[in-house]
Scaffold this motif. Sequence first.
Motif, PDB file in Angstrom:
ATOM      1  N   GLY A  34       0.848  -1.201   0.000  1.00 15.95           N
ATOM      2  CA  GLY A  34       0.000   0.000   0.000  1.00 15.95           C
ATOM      3  C   GLY A  34       0.874   1.239   0.000  1.00 15.95           C
ATOM      4  N   SER A  35       1.543   1.459   1.126  1.00 13.19           N
ATOM      5  CA  SER A  35       2.418   2.631   1.247  1.00 13.19           C
ATOM      6  C   SER A  35       3.618   2.246   2.108  1.00 13.19           C
ATOM      7  CB  SER A  35       1.633   3.771   1.913  1.00 13.19           C
ATOM      8  OG  SER A  35       2.516   4.644   2.586  1.00 13.19           O
ATOM      9  N   THR A  36       4.818   2.571   1.651  1.00 12.69           N
ATOM     10  CA  THR A  36       6.011   2.242   2.448  1.00 12.69           C
ATOM     11  C   THR A  36       6.016   3.063   3.744  1.00 12.69           C
ATOM     12  OG1 THR A  36       7.319   3.861   1.213  1.00 12.69           O
ATOM     13  CG2 THR A  36       7.443   1.577   0.467  1.00 12.69           C
ATOM     14  N   ASN A  37       5.451   4.276   3.721  1.00 13.86           N
ATOM     15  CA  ASN A  37       5.378   5.071   4.956  1.00 13.86           C
ATOM     16  C   ASN A  37       4.516   4.373   6.006  1.00 13.86           C
ATOM     17  OD1 ASN A  37       6.906   7.186   3.845  1.00 13.86           O
ATOM     18  ND2 ASN A  37       5.645   8.731   4.862  1.00 13.86           N
ATOM     19  N   GLU A  38       3.384   3.830   5.550  1.00 13.69           N
ATOM     20  CA  GLU A  38       2.489   3.146   6.483  1.00 13.69           C
ATOM     21  C   GLU A  38       3.181   1.924   7.081  1.00 13.69           C
ATOM     22  OE1 GLU A  38      -0.818   3.869   7.413  1.00 13.69           O
ATOM     23  OE2 GLU A  38      -0.151   5.787   6.631  1.00 13.69           O
ATOM     24  N   THR A  96       6.359  -1.163  -6.285  1.00 17.00           N
ATOM     25  CA  THR A  96       5.134  -0.418  -6.607  1.00 17.00           C
ATOM     26  C   THR A  96       4.319  -0.222  -5.325  1.00 17.00           C
ATOM     27  OG1 THR A  96       4.052  -2.511  -7.132  1.00 17.00           O
ATOM     28  CG2 THR A  96       4.814  -1.242  -8.993  1.00 17.00           C
ATOM     29  N   GLN A  97       3.572   0.881  -5.289  1.00 15.36           N
ATOM     30  CA  GLN A  97       2.640   1.116  -4.171  1.00 15.36           C
ATOM     31  C   GLN A  97       1.263   1.336  -4.783  1.00 15.36           C
ATOM     32  OE1 GLN A  97       4.771   3.757  -0.865  1.00 15.36           O
ATOM     33  NE2 GLN A  97       4.727   4.832  -2.791  1.00 15.36           N
ATOM     34  N   ASN A  98       0.234   0.792  -4.113  1.00 16.71           N
ATOM     35  CA  ASN A  98      -1.100   1.086  -4.654  1.00 16.71           C
ATOM     36  C   ASN A  98      -1.903   2.043  -3.760  1.00 16.71           C
ATOM     37  OD1 ASN A  98      -1.749  -0.685  -2.666  1.00 16.71           O
ATOM     38  ND2 ASN A  98      -2.532  -2.300  -4.007  1.00 16.71           N
ATOM     39  N   GLU A 148      -2.729  11.646  -3.413  1.00 22.89           N
ATOM     40  CA  GLU A 148      -2.269  10.313  -3.833  1.00 22.89           C
ATOM     41  C   GLU A 148      -0.891  10.456  -4.474  1.00 22.89           C
ATOM     42  OE1 GLU A 148      -3.538   6.888  -7.099  1.00 22.89           O
ATOM     43  OE2 GLU A 148      -4.412   8.899  -7.191  1.00 22.89           O
ATOM     44  N   TRP A 149      -0.024   9.457  -4.260  1.00 24.42           N
ATOM     45  CA  TRP A 149       1.280   9.476  -4.920  1.00 24.42           C
ATOM     46  C   TRP A 149       1.354   8.270  -5.853  1.00 24.42           C
ATOM     47  CZ3 TRP A 149       4.954  13.026  -5.431  1.00 24.42           C
ATOM     48  CH2 TRP A 149       6.174  12.633  -5.996  1.00 24.42           C
ATOM     49  N   ILE A 150       1.367   8.552  -7.136  1.00 22.01           N
ATOM     50  CA  ILE A 150       1.351   7.456  -8.117  1.00 22.01           C
ATOM     51  C   ILE A 150       2.733   6.790  -8.158  1.00 22.01           C
ATOM     52  CG2 ILE A 150       1.077   6.921 -10.584  1.00 22.01           C
ATOM     53  CD1 ILE A 150      -1.072   9.149 -10.595  1.00 22.01           C
ATOM     54  N   LYS A 200       9.535  21.241 -13.564  1.00 20.18           N
ATOM     55  CA  LYS A 200       8.783  19.989 -13.395  1.00 20.18           C
ATOM     56  C   LYS A 200       9.229  19.224 -12.147  1.00 20.18           C
ATOM     57  CE  LYS A 200       7.253  19.297 -18.054  1.00 20.18           C
ATOM     58  NZ  LYS A 200       7.087  18.376 -19.154  1.00 20.18           N
ATOM     59  N   LYS A 201       8.257  18.594 -11.519  1.00 17.21           N
ATOM     60  CA  LYS A 201       8.540  17.870 -10.279  1.00 17.21           C
ATOM     61  C   LYS A 201       9.092  16.480 -10.572  1.00 17.21           C
ATOM     62  CE  LYS A 201       6.190  16.447  -6.026  1.00 17.21           C
ATOM     63  NZ  LYS A 201       5.432  16.942  -4.888  1.00 17.21           N
ATOM     64  N   MET A 202      10.261  16.198  -9.977  1.00 17.05           N
ATOM     65  CA  MET A 202      10.863  14.879 -10.188  1.00 17.05           C
ATOM     66  C   MET A 202      10.636  13.976  -8.972  1.00 17.05           C
ATOM     67  SD  MET A 202      14.709  14.269 -11.379  1.00 17.05           S
ATOM     68  CE  MET A 202      15.129  13.348  -9.936  1.00 17.05           C
ATOM     69  N   GLY A 223       0.084   4.882  -2.377  1.00 11.52           N
ATOM     70  CA  GLY A 223       1.182   5.802  -2.096  1.00 11.52           C
ATOM     71  C   GLY A 223       0.631   7.143  -1.615  1.00 11.52           C
ATOM     72  N   LYS A 224       1.269   7.699  -0.564  1.00 10.65           N
ATOM     73  CA  LYS A 224       0.756   8.936   0.026  1.00 10.65           C
ATOM     74  C   LYS A 224       1.646  10.116  -0.332  1.00 10.65           C
ATOM     75  CE  LYS A 224       0.854   8.021   4.467  1.00 10.65           C
ATOM     76  NZ  LYS A 224       0.544   8.129   5.911  1.00 10.65           N
ATOM     77  N   GLY A 225       1.015  11.199  -0.778  1.00 10.26           N
ATOM     78  CA  GLY A 225       1.731  12.447  -0.974  1.00 10.26           C
ATOM     79  C   GLY A 225       1.367  13.399   0.154  1.00 10.26           C
ATOM     80  N   ARG A 226       1.899  14.613   0.096  1.00  8.68           N
ATOM     81  CA  ARG A 226       1.566  15.584   1.155  1.00  8.68           C
ATOM     82  C   ARG A 226       0.109  15.994   1.062  1.00  8.68           C
ATOM     83  NH1 ARG A 226       4.065  20.371   0.469  1.00  8.68           N
ATOM     84  NH2 ARG A 226       3.504  21.156   2.519  1.00  8.68           N
ATOM     85  N   GLN A 227      -0.403  16.439   2.174  1.00 14.03           N
ATOM     86  CA  GLN A 227      -1.758  16.959   2.290  1.00 14.03           C
ATOM     87  C   GLN A 227      -2.816  15.993   1.747  1.00 14.03           C
ATOM     88  OE1 GLN A 227      -1.376  20.925   0.649  1.00 14.03           O
ATOM     89  NE2 GLN A 227      -0.551  21.613   2.615  1.00 14.03           N
ATOM     90  N   GLY A 242       9.675   9.543   3.989  1.00 17.07           N
ATOM     91  CA  GLY A 242       9.222   8.843   2.786  1.00 17.07           C
ATOM     92  C   GLY A 242       9.730   9.591   1.561  1.00 17.07           C
ATOM     93  N   ILE A 243      10.405   8.850   0.691  1.00 16.23           N
ATOM     94  CA  ILE A 243      11.007   9.478  -0.491  1.00 16.23           C
ATOM     95  C   ILE A 243      10.410   8.853  -1.753  1.00 16.23           C
ATOM     96  CG2 ILE A 243      13.197   9.862  -1.730  1.00 16.23           C
ATOM     97  CD1 ILE A 243      14.565   9.612   1.058  1.00 16.23           C
ATOM     98  N   GLY A 244       9.929   9.694  -2.639  1.00 20.22           N
ATOM     99  CA  GLY A 244       9.405   9.218  -3.912  1.00 20.22           C
ATOM    100  C   GLY A 244      10.134   9.940  -5.039  1.00 20.22           C
TER     101      GLY A 244
HETATM  102  C1  BTN Z   1       4.847  14.756  -1.991  1.00 18.07           C
HETATM  103  O1  BTN Z   1       5.541  15.394  -2.785  1.00 18.07           O
HETATM  104  O2  BTN Z   1       3.655  14.976  -1.855  1.00 18.07           O
HETATM  105  C2  BTN Z   1       5.526  13.678  -1.161  1.00 18.07           C
HETATM  106  C3  BTN Z   1       5.522  12.357  -1.877  1.00 18.07           C
HETATM  107  C4  BTN Z   1       6.163  11.232  -1.093  1.00 18.07           C
HETATM  108  C5  BTN Z   1       5.972   9.900  -1.759  1.00 18.07           C
HETATM  109  C6  BTN Z   1       6.748   8.807  -1.097  1.00 18.07           C
HETATM  110  S1  BTN Z   1       6.858   7.339  -2.049  1.00 18.07           S
HETATM  111  C7  BTN Z   1       7.520   6.475  -0.708  1.00 18.07           C
HETATM  112  C8  BTN Z   1       6.796   6.936   0.523  1.00 18.07           C
HETATM  113  N1  BTN Z   1       5.595   6.150   0.735  1.00 18.07           N
HETATM  114  C9  BTN Z   1       4.486   6.880   0.592  1.00 18.07           C
HETATM  115  O3  BTN Z   1       3.307   6.435   0.687  1.00 18.07           O
HETATM  116  N2  BTN Z   1       4.794   8.139   0.295  1.00 18.07           N
HETATM  117  C10 BTN Z   1       6.235   8.348   0.260  1.00 18.07           C
END
Ligand code: BTN
Length: 273
Positions: free
Chosen positions: A40-44, A64-66, A75-77, A134-136, A68-72, A156-158
């Motif tokens: 699901g998410s490596t942060n979780e 792969t994460q299904n 979703e983080w693809i 552009k965001k990398m 993935g969490k981004g800020r606020q 958490g690093i993406g």
């Molecule tokens: C952002 O720019 O919003 C932060 C994105 C962070 C994504 C990474 S991917 C690995 C880790 N696991 C997550 O669910 N989120 C962070």
Amino acid sequence: MNKNPGYREYTQDIIIPYKIKVNPFTSYIGKNICYYDLIGSTNEKASEIAKNSNSSGTIVIAETQNRGKGRQGREWISTKGGLWFSIILKPNFSPEYASRTTLITAVSIVQVINDLFKINISIKWPNDIFYNDKKMGGILTEMNAEIDKINFLIIGIGLNINNKLPDLLEDTSCCLKDIIKKKIDRTDLLIKIIIQLEKNLEILNKDNINGFLEKAKKLCNTINKTIKVSTINEEIIGKCVDLDKNGNLILQDLNGSKRTIFSGDISLLRNEI
Ligand code: BTN
């Protein structure tokens, strides 16, 4: 064409946890690794592990994460080919220093990638990694703490590396392989990032971090720019004039007053004030 008939080249793009573990240049980050093909998410996952064990330096990595969490709450693809990982830290410093950790992580990533590939990526404060406009990549730091003590931090690093971006992100995001026009060894890149991070984190133990902050400011694409900060409560326009010793942003607003911004979404505005 294959010059060597009978020999089929096999260069599978997967992360090799063992290589990370045995690298001799980190003393605690990456000495324990939890590796998943899909999660699901490596942060979780990292949060679960951190609650139940003595795990500072453990890295959770997923191909792969299904979820993935981004800020606020975004979703983080996270499709195949990116670097999606979370580092557990159990530091001895007080919670006010936690935002320094995000800055130190961002600086470490930018230093490694710029040095390795001779490009110019930068930090869009507080947690984005940018190439031109552009965001990398992005960093999601989560903290479990009491008033005066951090129980653990999850960094958490993406990073978009060899993955293919979905159409809806193509105008705003980019992948490292498209910038340098070749596929990247993600294991090697991850190792270099954690080596640099462990080195830079030492700075947190020192009182004087001015030298580090000067480096960070040079890598930050928001310094001296006119920006709009959107926080939960308000929108503020002003010039980003500095970073304070904890990595917070100092903004000079339209009345000339200086304000400390602890977090928020930043947009760069074109017109100077
Ligand atoms: C952002 O720019 O919003 C932060 C994105 C962070 C994504 C990474 S991917 C690995 C880790 N696991 C997550 O669910 N989120 C962070």
